[in-house]
Design a protein around this motif. Structure first.
Motif, PDB file in Angstrom:
ATOM      1  N   MET A 149       0.827  -1.207   0.000  1.00 48.63           N
ATOM      2  CA  MET A 149       0.000   0.000   0.000  1.00 48.63           C
ATOM      3  C   MET A 149       0.863   1.260   0.000  1.00 48.63           C
ATOM      4  SD  MET A 149      -3.427  -0.351   0.171  1.00 48.63           S
ATOM      5  CE  MET A 149      -4.716  -1.516   0.633  1.00 48.63           C
ATOM      6  N   SER A 150       1.928   1.260   0.785  1.00 47.25           N
ATOM      7  CA  SER A 150       2.754   2.460   0.911  1.00 47.25           C
ATOM      8  C   SER A 150       3.390   2.846  -0.420  1.00 47.25           C
ATOM      9  CB  SER A 150       3.849   2.241   1.961  1.00 47.25           C
ATOM     10  OG  SER A 150       3.293   2.018   3.228  1.00 47.25           O
ATOM     11  N   VAL A 151       4.005   1.868  -1.094  1.00 52.59           N
ATOM     12  CA  VAL A 151       4.686   2.161  -2.353  1.00 52.59           C
ATOM     13  C   VAL A 151       3.680   2.547  -3.435  1.00 52.59           C
ATOM     14  CG1 VAL A 151       6.141   1.212  -4.180  1.00 52.59           C
ATOM     15  CG2 VAL A 151       6.624   0.660  -1.792  1.00 52.59           C
ATOM     16  N   ILE A 152       2.630   1.747  -3.590  1.00 56.26           N
ATOM     17  CA  ILE A 152       1.652   1.997  -4.652  1.00 56.26           C
ATOM     18  C   ILE A 152       0.938   3.328  -4.444  1.00 56.26           C
ATOM     19  CG2 ILE A 152      -0.525   1.208  -5.663  1.00 56.26           C
ATOM     20  CD1 ILE A 152       0.425  -1.677  -5.065  1.00 56.26           C
ATOM     21  N   LEU A 153       0.457   3.535  -3.231  1.00 56.31           N
ATOM     22  CA  LEU A 153      -0.341   4.732  -2.990  1.00 56.31           C
ATOM     23  C   LEU A 153       0.515   5.986  -2.892  1.00 56.31           C
ATOM     24  CD1 LEU A 153      -3.078   3.354  -0.584  1.00 56.31           C
ATOM     25  CD2 LEU A 153      -3.124   3.628  -3.056  1.00 56.31           C
ATOM     26  N   GLY A 154       1.799   5.831  -2.627  1.00 58.76           N
ATOM     27  CA  GLY A 154       2.677   6.994  -2.676  1.00 58.76           C
ATOM     28  C   GLY A 154       2.699   7.593  -4.070  1.00 58.76           C
ATOM     29  N   LEU A 155       2.893   6.749  -5.076  1.00 63.19           N
ATOM     30  CA  LEU A 155       2.878   7.215  -6.460  1.00 63.19           C
ATOM     31  C   LEU A 155       1.488   7.700  -6.867  1.00 63.19           C
ATOM     32  CD1 LEU A 155       5.084   4.376  -7.943  1.00 63.19           C
ATOM     33  CD2 LEU A 155       5.686   6.795  -7.875  1.00 63.19           C
ATOM     34  N   THR A 156       0.463   6.967  -6.443  1.00 58.31           N
ATOM     35  CA  THR A 156      -0.903   7.366  -6.767  1.00 58.31           C
ATOM     36  C   THR A 156      -1.224   8.727  -6.170  1.00 58.31           C
ATOM     37  OG1 THR A 156      -1.576   5.039  -6.799  1.00 58.31           O
ATOM     38  CG2 THR A 156      -3.324   6.664  -6.642  1.00 58.31           C
ATOM     39  N   SER A 157      -0.752   8.956  -4.946  1.00 53.83           N
ATOM     40  CA  SER A 157      -0.995  10.244  -4.280  1.00 53.83           C
ATOM     41  C   SER A 157      -0.410  11.395  -5.077  1.00 53.83           C
ATOM     42  CB  SER A 157      -0.376  10.240  -2.878  1.00 53.83           C
ATOM     43  OG  SER A 157      -0.951   9.259  -2.067  1.00 53.83           O
ATOM     44  N   ALA A 158       0.840  11.240  -5.477  1.00 52.85           N
ATOM     45  CA  ALA A 158       1.523  12.321  -6.193  1.00 52.85           C
ATOM     46  C   ALA A 158       0.850  12.616  -7.528  1.00 52.85           C
ATOM     47  CB  ALA A 158       2.987  11.959  -6.397  1.00 52.85           C
ATOM     48  N   PHE A 159       0.619  11.573  -8.324  1.00 55.01           N
ATOM     49  CA  PHE A 159       0.034  11.776  -9.641  1.00 55.01           C
ATOM     50  C   PHE A 159      -1.424  12.222  -9.540  1.00 55.01           C
ATOM     51  CE2 PHE A 159       3.721   9.451 -10.989  1.00 55.01           C
ATOM     52  CZ  PHE A 159       3.959   9.895 -12.288  1.00 55.01           C
ATOM     53  N   GLY A 160      -2.180  11.564  -8.655  1.00 53.15           N
ATOM     54  CA  GLY A 160      -3.612  11.854  -8.574  1.00 53.15           C
ATOM     55  C   GLY A 160      -3.934  13.206  -7.984  1.00 53.15           C
ATOM     56  N   SER A 161      -3.072  13.725  -7.122  1.00 50.66           N
ATOM     57  CA  SER A 161      -3.385  14.993  -6.459  1.00 50.66           C
ATOM     58  C   SER A 161      -2.861  16.204  -7.217  1.00 50.66           C
ATOM     59  CB  SER A 161      -2.817  15.001  -5.040  1.00 50.66           C
ATOM     60  OG  SER A 161      -1.414  14.910  -5.049  1.00 50.66           O
ATOM     61  N   LEU A 162      -1.764  16.065  -7.942  1.00 54.62           N
ATOM     62  CA  LEU A 162      -1.129  17.229  -8.560  1.00 54.62           C
ATOM     63  C   LEU A 162      -1.398  17.376 -10.053  1.00 54.62           C
ATOM     64  CD1 LEU A 162       2.318  17.231  -6.734  1.00 54.62           C
ATOM     65  CD2 LEU A 162       0.240  18.488  -6.169  1.00 54.62           C
ATOM     66  N   VAL A 163      -1.608  16.269 -10.763  1.00 51.66           N
ATOM     67  CA  VAL A 163      -1.810  16.380 -12.207  1.00 51.66           C
ATOM     68  C   VAL A 163      -3.117  17.095 -12.567  1.00 51.66           C
ATOM     69  CG1 VAL A 163      -2.120  15.091 -14.357  1.00 51.66           C
ATOM     70  CG2 VAL A 163      -0.301  14.445 -12.761  1.00 51.66           C
ATOM     71  N   PRO A 164      -4.271  16.800 -11.911  1.00 50.29           N
ATOM     72  CA  PRO A 164      -5.501  17.529 -12.286  1.00 50.29           C
ATOM     73  C   PRO A 164      -5.386  19.048 -12.184  1.00 50.29           C
ATOM     74  CG  PRO A 164      -6.066  15.583 -11.030  1.00 50.29           C
ATOM     75  CD  PRO A 164      -4.569  15.709 -10.964  1.00 50.29           C
ATOM     76  N   PRO A 165      -4.861  19.618 -11.066  1.00 52.49           N
ATOM     77  CA  PRO A 165      -4.740  21.081 -11.047  1.00 52.49           C
ATOM     78  C   PRO A 165      -3.756  21.608 -12.091  1.00 52.49           C
ATOM     79  CG  PRO A 165      -3.832  20.126  -9.022  1.00 52.49           C
ATOM     80  CD  PRO A 165      -4.558  19.055  -9.739  1.00 52.49           C
ATOM     81  N   ILE A 166      -2.697  20.835 -12.397  1.00 56.07           N
ATOM     82  CA  ILE A 166      -1.772  21.244 -13.467  1.00 56.07           C
ATOM     83  C   ILE A 166      -2.489  21.218 -14.821  1.00 56.07           C
ATOM     84  CG2 ILE A 166       0.321  20.593 -14.720  1.00 56.07           C
ATOM     85  CD1 ILE A 166       1.441  19.578 -12.028  1.00 56.07           C
ATOM     86  N   TYR A 167      -3.304  20.182 -15.013  1.00 51.65           N
ATOM     87  CA  TYR A 167      -4.088  20.061 -16.254  1.00 51.65           C
ATOM     88  C   TYR A 167      -5.020  21.260 -16.419  1.00 51.65           C
ATOM     89  CZ  TYR A 167      -7.765  18.468 -19.427  1.00 51.65           C
ATOM     90  OH  TYR A 167      -8.685  18.383 -20.448  1.00 51.65           O
ATOM     91  N   ARG A 168      -5.681  21.679 -15.333  1.00 52.89           N
ATOM     92  CA  ARG A 168      -6.588  22.829 -15.409  1.00 52.89           C
ATOM     93  C   ARG A 168      -5.829  24.095 -15.817  1.00 52.89           C
ATOM     94  NH1 ARG A 168      -8.149  21.018 -10.054  1.00 52.89           N
ATOM     95  NH2 ARG A 168      -9.721  19.376 -10.270  1.00 52.89           N
ATOM     96  N   ASP A 169      -4.614  24.226 -15.324  1.00 55.84           N
ATOM     97  CA  ASP A 169      -3.787  25.389 -15.694  1.00 55.84           C
ATOM     98  C   ASP A 169      -3.451  25.396 -17.179  1.00 55.84           C
ATOM     99  OD1 ASP A 169      -3.102  27.446 -13.906  1.00 55.84           O
ATOM    100  OD2 ASP A 169      -1.907  26.084 -12.696  1.00 55.84           O
ATOM    101  N   LEU A 170      -3.092  24.221 -17.705  1.00 57.16           N
ATOM    102  CA  LEU A 170      -2.553  24.148 -19.053  1.00 57.16           C
ATOM    103  C   LEU A 170      -3.619  24.045 -20.137  1.00 57.16           C
ATOM    104  CD1 LEU A 170       0.463  21.711 -18.451  1.00 57.16           C
ATOM    105  CD2 LEU A 170       0.536  24.209 -18.663  1.00 57.16           C
ATOM    106  N   PHE A 171      -4.743  23.390 -19.847  1.00 57.25           N
ATOM    107  CA  PHE A 171      -5.681  23.032 -20.915  1.00 57.25           C
ATOM    108  C   PHE A 171      -7.108  23.536 -20.721  1.00 57.25           C
ATOM    109  CE2 PHE A 171      -2.412  19.661 -20.783  1.00 57.25           C
ATOM    110  CZ  PHE A 171      -1.872  19.843 -22.052  1.00 57.25           C
TER     111      PHE A 171
END
Length: 352
Positions: free
Chosen positions: A101-123
């Protein structure tokens, strides 16, 4: 009160997700692909439809009226997330609850929490909940600090897992995790962690359906349930195809009618696991409707899952036999994640 309610809902969802794999451990004599797809039918088909029917009047009409592009991207993100879900199950097999859980959700946390707001900025033309808006506000900065602290906690948990792997013999590792394999586990964990973040992207893609549900008179608390129906159809498609292929390759179709195993119990435990799994997103949707900010909602959800699964890992003696230093490391990681939850919650209160 909205913030407190949102955090409570996320905790309940995190508890469900951190606990769902426990019933699978009670399944006897079935191959992984057999119990995974039986549970998955409840996770991705039966229970989401039931939840939408109970909470979103006319949900199928909303789906039918939604434009094809929205349906496609929601479904497609579900397909990608489904691959993450498949490798998630493998990660649990090879690494156990706490490390996996720690390894998988660590990556999921980073991508899932930061990419959507970055996407809103760019597109998009949105100005709210964008990455630049987060950086430019005190509340957003506190939320981002919480994200960093959470990732630090996840790193500490992962390091504790590596320490454990070095200390225990193969026999000791496999007493609690029968198929423990660090190298295989880390490979599938990376794939799962990146692709599992697509679930959050799918929610973003399906927002027009949630907005239509609210406009149609649905309680905003349950607006995301109509999105989950389409999103999880994608996840079901990926998982169903793969598990059927494994059934055919491994000759395990007989599992479903094998009278030499506790057949009724296997179906019940798989159904309980699948239902518990869906409850994570049922309550996630409620929490997200209260907190609103995608980054903080996602990181809170992931953090609570890691906390709960780590505690289950301890209770199930996955850390039995390790040194005091290693056990101290996993506890430090858990405490750090708790701190991140407090920071994110406080930051969100400033945003609201």
């Amino acid at each position: 009160m909205h913030v407190i309610a949102g955090i409570v809902y996320h905790f309940i969802g995190g508890f469900a997700s951190g606990s769902f794999y426990i019933p699978y451990k009670k399944v006897k004599g079935w191959a992984w692909e057999s119990y995974w797809i039986v549970g998955g039918l409840f996770s991705w088909l039966f229970i989401p439809l039931l939840a939408a029917w109970l909470t979103v009047p006319g949900f199928m009409d909303i789906i039918k009226r939604t434009d094809a592009s929205t349906i496609f991207w929601t479904f497609f993100m579900g397909l990608l997330w489904g691959i993450g879900g498949l490798t998630f199950g493998l990660g649990m097999r090879y690494l156990g609850l706490s490390l996996g859980m720690s390894v998988i959700l660590g990556l999921t946390s980073a991508f899932g929490s930061l990419v959507p707001p970055i996407y809103r900025d760019l597109f998009t033309h949105q100005t709210q909940y964008t990455f630049s808006a987060m950086i430019g506000s005190t509340g957003g900065q506190v939320v981002l600090t919480g994200v960093v602290v959470c990732l630090l906690g996840i790193f500490i948990c992962g390091r504790a897992g590596v320490m454990k792997e070095k200390e225990l013999t193969e026999e000791q590792k496999k007493k609690s995790i029968q198929e423990f394999n660090l190298s295989k586990g880390l490979i599938v964990a990376v794939i799962s962690g990146v692709l599992s973040a697509c679930f959050n992207f799918g929610i973003e893609a399906g927002k027009p359906m949630a907005e239509a549900a609210v406009a149609n008179g649905s309680n905003p608390l349950f607006q995301n349930n109509v999105i989950f129906v389409v999103l999880l159809w994608g996840g079901l498609t990926t998982n169903f195809i793969w598990c059927v292929l494994l059934n055919a390759r491994n000759g395990t179709f007989r599992d479903y009618a094998n009278q030499s195993v506790p057949l009724l119990g296997n179906y019940i435990f798989a159904a309980v696991a699948g239902t518990t799994w869906f409850l994570q997103f049922f309550f996630y949707g409620m929490g997200e409707s209260k907190l609103g900010n995608g980054a903080s909602s996602w990181i809170l959800h992931m953090a609570f899952i890691i906390l709960v699964s780590s505690m289950w890992g301890i209770l199930l003696k996955e850390w039995k036999g390790v040194s005091r230093k290693t056990f101290s490391a996993i506890m430090q990681g858990i405490i750090t994640i708790i701190l991140s939850v407090i920071i994110v919650g406080y930051g969100n209160s400033l945003v609201m």
